[in-house]
Every structure is written in C-alpha cells, then in structure tokens.
Design an enzyme around this catalytic site. Structure first.
Site: not given
Length: 244
Positions: A10, A60, A152, A156
C-alpha cells in the site's frame, strides 16, 4: 549492493507513500504495489536519483498467487528481503448493525488476511537468510476502539496478535516482528473528519496536534535499523500521547 531491500504494501498513497519516500531518501531499495499507479509512483519511476532503487508492481494484495509470485520475483532481483512493512489497509465507518457485508469482507481481506499471507511469503525468504524485520502498521483504535469502526478495530487488533505470535516464532532465526500503532494523522484516512472532530482529537492530545506521516515513518525506519536489534514483539504507539 548498499541499502536495505524493503517491501511496503500500500505504498502508493497516504502513510505508505510517506514510508516509501523516506526509505528512498535514505538510499534503500523499495518495492511497493497496489492495483494501479498514482502520480507519486510515476514520479519515483522517473526520478533519476531513485528510479534504479524503486520497483512498483500493479497487483491486487488479495490475490494470493500474485503475492507469492511477487515475493519470489523480488528475491530473484535483489537476492534478499531485509524488511517488510505491512501497511495496506482500508477503513469503512458506520454502525456495525447496518454495515454492508462487502465492506466487512474487504477490511478483513485487505487489513488482516493479506498481511498474514504477505508475512508468510516474506518470512520464507527471511528464514533462509536468517535475518529480517517485519513491521505491521496497526492503529490506536485496535486497543481503544472508536464508535463506527468495529470491523476496522478488529482487523487492526488482529495484526497485534499476529505481531506477538510471529515474534516468538521467528525470533530464534534473528527475525524481528513489531507493530506501529499510529493515532490520527494528517492523511486522507482522516479527511472524513470534520473540523469539530479534529479539534476534539487535538484537545485531548497532549502534544496538541494531529500526527504527520513523518512522525510514523521515522519509527518505521528505527524498527528496520540495527538500532532496534533487541526489540521484537512490541507495539510502538505514535499518537502524541492521546492514549495516555
């Protein structure tokens, strides 16, 4: 070949781009990937100073076969992989009871599963060379939570568990695994906050501001460096004291 060989997932925008830029400025060889190029990627590819130390692949991260092929290709090209920064991630906010399953699945796939798969592939290279540093980019939300970010937070928090377990698993082979948990940063990830929300966060932060990409990038560089050679299984929080 001088300079570390570091893979950053990323790395085409936001925090990941800041990490890539910092590593390139320090003279490292950097490999990053995303589904498509951004203007930053094109800039690095055309930069006469760092283009020979930069590699981008359009893949991807959810494609397991593509990740395995990429890691093998990087090993062939550079002979080693010194560091992995598991940075790729997305956030979809909203009340969990009303969340779309596609959003939940995307966060699980990109934020957690892909990080595990990439660590699996890169650790094979590091085990063979008996050295390396893996850094997982988590979030203060993993430990403190935040309304509207349940999925989320779960992804994490999963990265923190992986960090601790993998540190024990790989430590005997001189491979360190740590996590960085940023607070709110001045990036596109916080662009959805309105002025009132930002002001509230700043008021409860002892250092009186939002974080910057540079604040986190310097910690990543430390964890990749020999200066952190006796640190593994740890989470370094970079939030200006907001969680104190």
């Amino acid at each position: 070949m001088n300079g570390r060989v570091v893979m950053v997932s990323g790395g085409s925008r936001g925090l990941g781009a800041g990490i890539v830029d910092g590593l390139l400025r320090r003279g490292d060889y950097v490999v990053t990937f995303s589904r498509s190029k951004t203007p930053l990627i094109e800039r690095w590819e055309s930069d006469s100073v760092c283009s020979d130390r930069f590699r981008f692949d359009a893949v991807d991260i959810r494609d397991d076969g593509a990740m395995e092929s990429l890691v093998r290709s990087v090993k062939r090209q550079f002979s080693r992989i010194d560091g992995l920064v598991n940075n790729a991630g997305i956030a979809r906010d909203g009340v969990l009871a009303l969340a779309a399953m596609d959003d939940i699945d995307q966060m699980l796939d990109i934020n957690l599963r892909a990080a595990i798969v990439l660590a699996k592939q890169v650790s094979r290279v590091m085990l063979a060379q008996q050295s390396g540093s893996i850094i997982n980019i988590s979030s203060i939300i993993a430990e403190r939570g935040f309304s509207g970010l349940a999925s989320y937070a779960a992804t994490k928090a999963g990265m923190l568990g992986m960090t601790r377990a993998l540190a024990r698993e790989l430590g005997p082979k001189n491979i360190r695994v740590n996590a960085v948990a940023p607070g709110y940063l001045e990036t596109e990830m916080s662009s959805g906050l309105d002025d009132g929300q930002k002001s509230q966060i700043i008021r409860r932060t002892p250092l009186g501001r939002l974080g910057t990409v540079e604040d986190v990038e310097s910690v990543v560089d430390f964890l990749l460096s020999p200066a952190s050679r006796f640190i593994t299984g740890q989470t370094i929080t970079v939030d200006g004291g907001a969680t104190v």
